[in-house]
Design a protein around this motif. Structure first.
Motif, PDB file in Angstrom:
ATOM      1  N   LEU A 122       0.618  -1.363   0.056  1.00 47.09           N
ATOM      2  CA  LEU A 122       0.069  -0.037  -0.103  1.00 47.09           C
ATOM      3  C   LEU A 122       0.912   1.118  -0.110  1.00 47.09           C
ATOM      4  CD1 LEU A 122      -2.968  -1.006   2.485  1.00 47.09           C
ATOM      5  CD2 LEU A 122      -3.027  -0.786  -0.022  1.00 47.09           C
ATOM      6  N   LEU A 123       1.937   1.391   0.777  1.00 39.75           N
ATOM      7  CA  LEU A 123       2.766   2.415   0.607  1.00 39.75           C
ATOM      8  C   LEU A 123       3.518   2.781  -0.636  1.00 39.75           C
ATOM      9  CD1 LEU A 123       4.470   1.933   4.203  1.00 39.75           C
ATOM     10  CD2 LEU A 123       3.051   3.938   3.420  1.00 39.75           C
ATOM     11  N   PHE A 124       3.823   1.452  -1.325  1.00 42.43           N
ATOM     12  CA  PHE A 124       4.129   1.553  -2.598  1.00 42.43           C
ATOM     13  C   PHE A 124       3.346   1.934  -3.505  1.00 42.43           C
ATOM     14  CE2 PHE A 124       5.100  -0.476  -6.820  1.00 42.43           C
ATOM     15  CZ  PHE A 124       6.305  -0.042  -7.281  1.00 42.43           C
ATOM     16  N   CYS A 125       2.196   1.628  -3.748  1.00 37.35           N
ATOM     17  CA  CYS A 125       1.001   2.201  -4.449  1.00 37.35           C
ATOM     18  C   CYS A 125       0.680   3.721  -4.019  1.00 37.35           C
ATOM     19  CB  CYS A 125      -0.289   1.475  -4.129  1.00 37.35           C
ATOM     20  SG  CYS A 125      -0.351  -0.135  -4.828  1.00 37.35           S
ATOM     21  N   ALA A 126       0.780   4.050  -2.703  1.00 37.83           N
ATOM     22  CA  ALA A 126       0.773   5.600  -2.567  1.00 37.83           C
ATOM     23  C   ALA A 126       1.953   6.373  -2.996  1.00 37.83           C
ATOM     24  CB  ALA A 126       0.644   5.769  -1.081  1.00 37.83           C
ATOM     25  N   GLY A 127       3.065   5.821  -3.024  1.00 41.44           N
ATOM     26  CA  GLY A 127       4.437   6.543  -3.449  1.00 41.44           C
ATOM     27  C   GLY A 127       4.134   6.626  -4.966  1.00 41.44           C
ATOM     28  N   ASP A 128       3.593   5.688  -5.820  1.00 39.06           N
ATOM     29  CA  ASP A 128       3.531   5.356  -7.148  1.00 39.06           C
ATOM     30  C   ASP A 128       2.349   6.312  -7.518  1.00 39.06           C
ATOM     31  OD1 ASP A 128       4.115   4.778  -9.584  1.00 39.06           O
ATOM     32  OD2 ASP A 128       3.038   2.810  -9.452  1.00 39.06           O
ATOM     33  N   LEU A 165       5.281   3.429 -14.721  1.00 37.33           N
ATOM     34  CA  LEU A 165       4.661   3.643 -13.041  1.00 37.33           C
ATOM     35  C   LEU A 165       3.289   3.314 -13.052  1.00 37.33           C
ATOM     36  CD1 LEU A 165       5.581   7.350 -12.337  1.00 37.33           C
ATOM     37  CD2 LEU A 165       6.408   5.319 -11.282  1.00 37.33           C
ATOM     38  N   LEU A 166       2.482   3.300 -14.108  1.00 37.30           N
ATOM     39  CA  LEU A 166       1.083   2.525 -14.116  1.00 37.30           C
ATOM     40  C   LEU A 166       1.335   1.246 -14.165  1.00 37.30           C
ATOM     41  CD1 LEU A 166      -1.134   5.146 -16.353  1.00 37.30           C
ATOM     42  CD2 LEU A 166      -1.134   4.676 -13.962  1.00 37.30           C
ATOM     43  N   LEU A 169       1.162  -4.117 -11.306  1.00 39.18           N
ATOM     44  CA  LEU A 169       1.723  -5.250 -10.739  1.00 39.18           C
ATOM     45  C   LEU A 169       1.622  -5.182  -9.268  1.00 39.18           C
ATOM     46  CD1 LEU A 169       3.572  -7.551 -11.118  1.00 39.18           C
ATOM     47  CD2 LEU A 169       5.451  -6.136 -10.906  1.00 39.18           C
ATOM     48  N   ALA A 170       1.713  -4.087  -8.507  1.00 39.05           N
ATOM     49  CA  ALA A 170       1.423  -3.961  -7.070  1.00 39.05           C
ATOM     50  C   ALA A 170       0.185  -4.583  -6.526  1.00 39.05           C
ATOM     51  CB  ALA A 170       2.073  -2.788  -6.479  1.00 39.05           C
ATOM     52  N   VAL A 171      -0.869  -4.048  -7.374  1.00 37.60           N
ATOM     53  CA  VAL A 171      -2.112  -4.039  -7.174  1.00 37.60           C
ATOM     54  C   VAL A 171      -2.426  -5.715  -7.256  1.00 37.60           C
ATOM     55  CG1 VAL A 171      -4.635  -3.740  -7.605  1.00 37.60           C
ATOM     56  CG2 VAL A 171      -2.947  -1.787  -7.423  1.00 37.60           C
ATOM     57  N   VAL A 172      -1.854  -6.215  -8.140  1.00 37.21           N
ATOM     58  CA  VAL A 172      -2.221  -7.634  -8.624  1.00 37.21           C
ATOM     59  C   VAL A 172      -1.401  -8.460  -7.511  1.00 37.21           C
ATOM     60  CG1 VAL A 172      -1.753  -9.560 -10.292  1.00 37.21           C
ATOM     61  CG2 VAL A 172      -2.354  -7.392 -10.839  1.00 37.21           C
TER      62      VAL A 172
END
Length: 69
Positions: free
Chosen positions: A14-20, A55-56, A61-64
């Motif tokens: 989740l932190l990675f997604c927020a940073g992205d 980035l998208l 990938l992170a969400v999956v």
């Protein structure tokens, strides 16, 4: 005993997604602050589109990976 590592990976994901998302916002802000319309278009084509695609893809990938946890 496996709940703690899964929770830690979820929080990191989740932190990675927020940073992205923050990086995407910064990229679009950088493009909009160009001094002229020609410079904005040049930044869009040479910087924003390739970087935002990367980035998208990382965000997807992170969400999956989070969904597979």
């Amino acid at each position: 005993m496996t709940t703690l590592p899964q929770f830690a990976l979820t929080v990191l994901g989740l932190l990675f997604c927020a940073g992205d998302v923050a990086a995407l916002a910064l990229l679009l802000t950088w493009q909009e602050r160009a001094p002229s319309p020609d410079a904005r278009r040049l930044r869009l084509l040479r910087g924003v589109l390739p970087a935002s695609a990367l980035l998208l893809a990382l965000l997807l990938l992170a969400v999956v990976q989070l969904a597979l946890l």
